[in-house]
Enzyme design. Sequence first.
Site, PDB file in Angstrom:
ATOM      1  N   HIS A  37       0.842  -1.205   0.000  1.00 45.45           N
ATOM      2  CA  HIS A  37       0.000   0.000   0.000  1.00 45.45           C
ATOM      3  C   HIS A  37       0.879   1.257   0.000  1.00 45.45           C
ATOM      4  CE1 HIS A  37      -2.744  -2.887   2.306  1.00 45.45           C
ATOM      5  NE2 HIS A  37      -3.487  -2.547   1.272  1.00 45.45           N
ATOM      6  N   ARG A 189      -3.635 -10.147   4.239  1.00 47.43           N
ATOM      7  CA  ARG A 189      -3.979 -11.484   4.747  1.00 47.43           C
ATOM      8  C   ARG A 189      -2.743 -12.266   5.207  1.00 47.43           C
ATOM      9  NH1 ARG A 189      -8.264 -11.170   0.712  1.00 47.43           N
ATOM     10  NH2 ARG A 189     -10.265 -11.324   1.803  1.00 47.43           N
TER      11      ARG A 189
HETATM   12  P1  AMP Z   1      -6.330  -3.981  -0.493  1.00 49.39           P
HETATM   13  O1  AMP Z   1      -6.192  -3.168   0.749  1.00 49.39           O
HETATM   14  O2  AMP Z   1      -5.846  -5.389  -0.363  1.00 49.39           O
HETATM   15  O3  AMP Z   1      -7.707  -3.863  -1.107  1.00 49.39           O
HETATM   16  O4  AMP Z   1      -5.341  -3.318  -1.551  1.00 49.39           O
HETATM   17  C1  AMP Z   1      -5.407  -1.946  -1.861  1.00 49.39           C
HETATM   18  C2  AMP Z   1      -4.514  -1.680  -3.038  1.00 49.39           C
HETATM   19  O5  AMP Z   1      -3.172  -2.029  -2.707  1.00 49.39           O
HETATM   20  C3  AMP Z   1      -4.907  -2.515  -4.276  1.00 49.39           C
HETATM   21  O6  AMP Z   1      -4.780  -1.707  -5.437  1.00 49.39           O
HETATM   22  C4  AMP Z   1      -3.875  -3.620  -4.252  1.00 49.39           C
HETATM   23  O7  AMP Z   1      -3.610  -4.170  -5.530  1.00 49.39           O
HETATM   24  C5  AMP Z   1      -2.661  -2.887  -3.714  1.00 49.39           C
HETATM   25  N1  AMP Z   1      -1.703  -3.847  -3.146  1.00 49.39           N
HETATM   26  C6  AMP Z   1      -1.963  -4.804  -2.213  1.00 49.39           C
HETATM   27  N2  AMP Z   1      -0.848  -5.542  -1.990  1.00 49.39           N
HETATM   28  C7  AMP Z   1       0.114  -5.046  -2.803  1.00 49.39           C
HETATM   29  C8  AMP Z   1       1.487  -5.396  -3.048  1.00 49.39           C
HETATM   30  N3  AMP Z   1       2.077  -6.401  -2.421  1.00 49.39           N
HETATM   31  N4  AMP Z   1       2.171  -4.678  -3.945  1.00 49.39           N
HETATM   32  C9  AMP Z   1       1.576  -3.650  -4.611  1.00 49.39           C
HETATM   33  N5  AMP Z   1       0.289  -3.274  -4.435  1.00 49.39           N
HETATM   34  C10 AMP Z   1      -0.427  -3.962  -3.540  1.00 49.39           C
END
Ligand code: AMP
Length: 282
Positions: A37, A189
């Site tokens: 993030h 997760r």
């Molecule tokens: P989430 O909180 O899981 O819904 O993710 C929010 C944003 O962060 C989404 O656009 C994800 O694709 C991005 N994201 C989550 N994990 C990663 C990672 N390891 N590398 C790059 N972006 C990420």
Amino acid sequence: MQIFNRATPLQKEITQLKRMGKKIGFVPTMGALHKGHMSLINESIQSCDITIVSIFVNPTQFSPNEDFDAYPRPSDADQAILEALNVDYLFMPSVSEMYPTDLSLTTQVIVPKLSFQYCAETRPAIFTGATTVVCRLLNICQADIAYFGEKDFQQFVIIQQMAEDLFIPTKIKACPIIREKNGLAMSSRNQYFSSEEREEASIIYHAMQLALSLFKKKLVLARDLKTAMEEYIKNNSSIRIAYIAIIDSESLKEVETVESENRILFAGYLNKVRLIDNIKIQ
Ligand code: AMP
């Protein structure tokens, strides 16, 4: 950092900023922030005058048997991270703010076909929930650029199509996957895992690297690369594979003969925790 829980006051604030000619960057998240993030947020801070981050665990993208209630919500730690990064605005709405009417009566945004393949085969609500909430968030934030991780590659392609189809003026930008030292893609997760499980989960990355090395040795049949990955994962871990697909990165169609710029998509489970990952063929 200013925190907003309601959409209308945030919209008014952003309208003012836009009148002043500020370039707005927006990073939607579900919180439990990690370096993945942070990379999106830093990209926005570098390219825009104002950065807005949202934290909203979106109920419509979880199916009934999934971890909506258990999903980590460390809001104090998240706020401290965002303050330290110098984020300008945090939008943290309640479920009733984002969905004022009964969920079964609310407007949904559905990108057909792409939203019902791959991850949606085992998580049917995931992409219609994501497009429905991201469309609302983009309308609230009126950003010039919104940042998404390639970690959720299928989601990124679907959101890009939604923005194009609905003439949403925000530019949808993809950012690279951030990984742990052992190769495991960072994810909220991963908090469910012990350190041994994190090691075991990194087998997915090594299996994708194996496929890339076979491709470099001129093995180009998708079937063969997938079989090699499946065997590697089975022999080295207890990960249960949901699917492995090698796809064209724009249409998301599976390919038979692999070429540079295609992508390997992986989804599976380690001890009931869902893991997704992907890598570009090159
Ligand atoms: P989430 O909180 O899981 O819904 O993710 C929010 C944003 O962060 C989404 O656009 C994800 O694709 C991005 N994201 C989550 N994990 C990663 C990672 N390891 N590398 C790059 N972006 C990420």
